[in-house]
Design an enzyme around this catalytic site. Structure first.
Site, PDB file in Angstrom:
ATOM      1  CD  GLU A  77      -3.225  -0.527   0.207  1.00 22.34           C
ATOM      2  OE1 GLU A  77      -3.094   0.528  -0.459  1.00 22.34           O
ATOM      3  OE2 GLU A  77      -4.225  -1.247   0.145  1.00 22.34           O
ATOM      4  CB  SER A 101      -4.564   5.305  -6.077  1.00 19.02           C
ATOM      5  OG  SER A 101      -4.481   5.028  -4.696  1.00 19.02           O
TER       6      SER A 101
END
Length: 297
Positions: A207, A226
């Site tokens: 992540e 992202s």
């Protein structure tokens, strides 16, 4: 205590009515149209049954524009700040950037590459279920988009995070293998403490992990890949060596950019350190690592 539920707005159902409970400071909290859309999309996931294709979500023009803006801006940043394996996965997957892909369409593109596929999630998926299903090549994904007033920001994982962040990773064999190993690790352990430890290692690697390539720090973590704002802040973070013992006990606040990131010296080291941990971890290993972390220095 690590609380995965902080990442997602709670979703409740009363009869046929599905409600996503947005926090008061959520960008869409005072937008009745957005709240209705969130409820509708959450209902699609709650009505879905395993073994059937992901449901089709009908997106608005505003949501399509959010996708286009976010993809265009992230694409520029990825050229400079994404690791090579992510860029290779992006080229393999070829996600559309001019319109929102349905999960069923992403599956059609992704499954032949690495065997992974998406299934819908209304919001929070319990840790053991979310991570465990990775072992089978299944990734639980939300289908909603962030609020149109802030196309480059979301306080929670949305479709851009799930597909642009994770999907391009899952299209690369080396990433896909790490995700599967994480799933196997989650299924192997029995205690909540061990599962939490695994989830933190996943957090600080797949992540929010960074890697040094050709003398430059680049990211391989989907949370960074992202996030338009946070990916540009990696040069300001405190970079620490890849150490699963420290990763598993490192605290973090999801409402702020991560001040501490763990940096690998190449993708080989990610596989050698993080991959080996996922391969070997069991409850006894986590107990040992927790004991070492709490010992006075």
């Amino acid at each position: 205590m690590f609380e995965e539920a902080q990442l997602y707005a709670p979703v409740t159902r009363s009869g046929d009515d599905v409600t996503v409970h947005l926090a008061a400071d959520h960008p869409g909290a005072v937008d009745p149209e957005y709240r209705t859309r969130r409820n509708e999309i959450a209902a699609l996931a709650m009505d879905w049954r395993p073994g059937t294709p992901p449901p089709i979500a009908t997106y608005t023009d505003a949501e399509q524009e959010v996708w286009r803006i976010a993809c265009a801006e992230l694409h520029k940043l990825h050229r400079r700040l994404a690791c090579a394996a992510y860029l290779e996965g992006r080229e393999r997957l070829q996600l559309p950037e001019d319109h929102i892909p349905q999960l069923i369409d992403v599956n059609t593109m992704l499954r032949p590459l690495t065997g992974f596929q998406y299934v819908p999630a209304a919001g929070l998926v319990p840790l053991r279920e979310f991570y465990g299903f990775l072992a089978d090549g299944i990734f639980h994904s939300t289908q909603y988009l962030r609020h149109h007033s802030v196309p480059l920001y979301t306080p929670e994982p949305d479709l851009i995070h799930e597909v642009v962040g994770h999907g391009n990773c899952l299209a690369h064999d080396r990433f896909a293998a790490l995700y599967r190993l994480a799933g196997q690790a989650a299924r192997r352990v029995e205690t909540a403490e061990a599962l939490e430890f695994i989830s933190k290692v996943f957090w600080f690697s797949l992540e929010f992990g960074v890697v040094r390539e050709h003398g430059e720090v680049r990211t391989y973590g989907a949370g960074l890949l992202s996030s338009y704002g946070e990916i540009q802040q990696i040069e300001h973070a405190e970079l620490r060596a890849l150490d699963v013992g420290r990763m598993g006990v490192q605290t973090y606040d999801i409402t702020h950019y991560q001040p501490v990131l763990f940096c690998a010296e190449g993708f080989d080291e990610i596989e050698d350190v993080v991959g080996a941990f996922f391969t070997d971890v069991d409850d006894a290993m986590v107990d040992h690592l927790l004991h070492d972390a709490s010992a006075p220095t």
